[in-house]
Enzyme design. Sequence first.
Site, PDB file in Angstrom:
ATOM      1  N   ALA A   1       8.422   1.809   4.593  1.00 25.09           N
ATOM      2  CA  ALA A   1       9.463   0.786   4.464  1.00 25.09           C
ATOM      3  C   ALA A   1      10.675   1.330   3.705  1.00 25.09           C
ATOM      4  CB  ALA A   1       8.898  -0.454   3.765  1.00 25.09           C
TER       5      ALA A   1
ATOM      6  N   GLY B   1       1.280   4.109   1.685  1.00 22.87           N
ATOM      7  CA  GLY B   1       1.888   4.554   2.936  1.00 22.87           C
ATOM      8  C   GLY B   1       2.903   3.560   3.465  1.00 22.87           C
ATOM      9  N   CYS B   2       2.624   2.279   3.307  1.00 22.48           N
ATOM     10  CA  CYS B   2       3.540   1.249   3.802  1.00 22.48           C
ATOM     11  C   CYS B   2       4.797   1.178   2.952  1.00 22.48           C
ATOM     12  CB  CYS B   2       2.822  -0.093   3.865  1.00 22.48           C
ATOM     13  SG  CYS B   2       1.447  -0.061   5.054  1.00 22.48           S
ATOM     14  N   VAL B   3       4.652   1.382   1.651  1.00 18.19           N
ATOM     15  CA  VAL B   3       5.826   1.444   0.779  1.00 18.19           C
ATOM     16  C   VAL B   3       6.693   2.628   1.187  1.00 18.19           C
ATOM     17  CG1 VAL B   3       6.614   1.892  -1.583  1.00 18.19           C
ATOM     18  CG2 VAL B   3       4.769   0.236  -1.173  1.00 18.19           C
TER      19      VAL B   3
ATOM     20  N   THR C   1       0.860  -1.182   0.000  1.00 17.60           N
ATOM     21  CA  THR C   1       0.000   0.000   0.000  1.00 17.60           C
ATOM     22  C   THR C   1       0.902   1.240   0.000  1.00 17.60           C
ATOM     23  OG1 THR C   1      -0.156  -0.019   2.410  1.00 17.60           O
ATOM     24  CG2 THR C   1      -1.903  -1.176   1.189  1.00 17.60           C
TER      25      THR C   1
END
Length: 161
Positions: A49, A44-46, A42
């Site tokens: 990370a 935001g998660c990319v 997703t």
Amino acid sequence: MLTIGMAAPNVKVPDGEGRLSLLKKVATKGPLVIFFYPKDFTPGCVKQACMLRDLHGELAAQGIRVLGVSHQDEASHARFRAAHDLPFELIADVDRRLIKAFEVEGPFGLVRRTTYLVDREGRIADAVRADFRIDRHEAFVRRAIAAAAEGRGADRPSSGR
């Protein structure tokens, strides 16, 4: 959300050498940044990370290890790590054992974006929760790096929150 100063849940996590060990034992090797995120791939998660990937050299130079946790399975995590060249472990918490133990489960089973700093004694040294503001997580990590570099140790960063 767990509070600063309390013992982190003593659950099994990767020890950096291909084995699972209790968190308290893993933490004795140096402070840990444990970040919880909602879902692989997703936006935001990319972003989160990749921010940690980009800071990983500075973290490692200060002896700070990174562990990411979400509820996707190992196959999803392997694809996510490969797609974004992530140099740290991602824990597949499909049974949500860590998510519940670290008090990051939100409404409707969503994982709250939360980052903890666990010190060498296995205690919560600092924490931040910001579901949509990745910049708050980046500032948190940068404070931990700066604290370690200044000799205050990543175990005791200046909060600045």
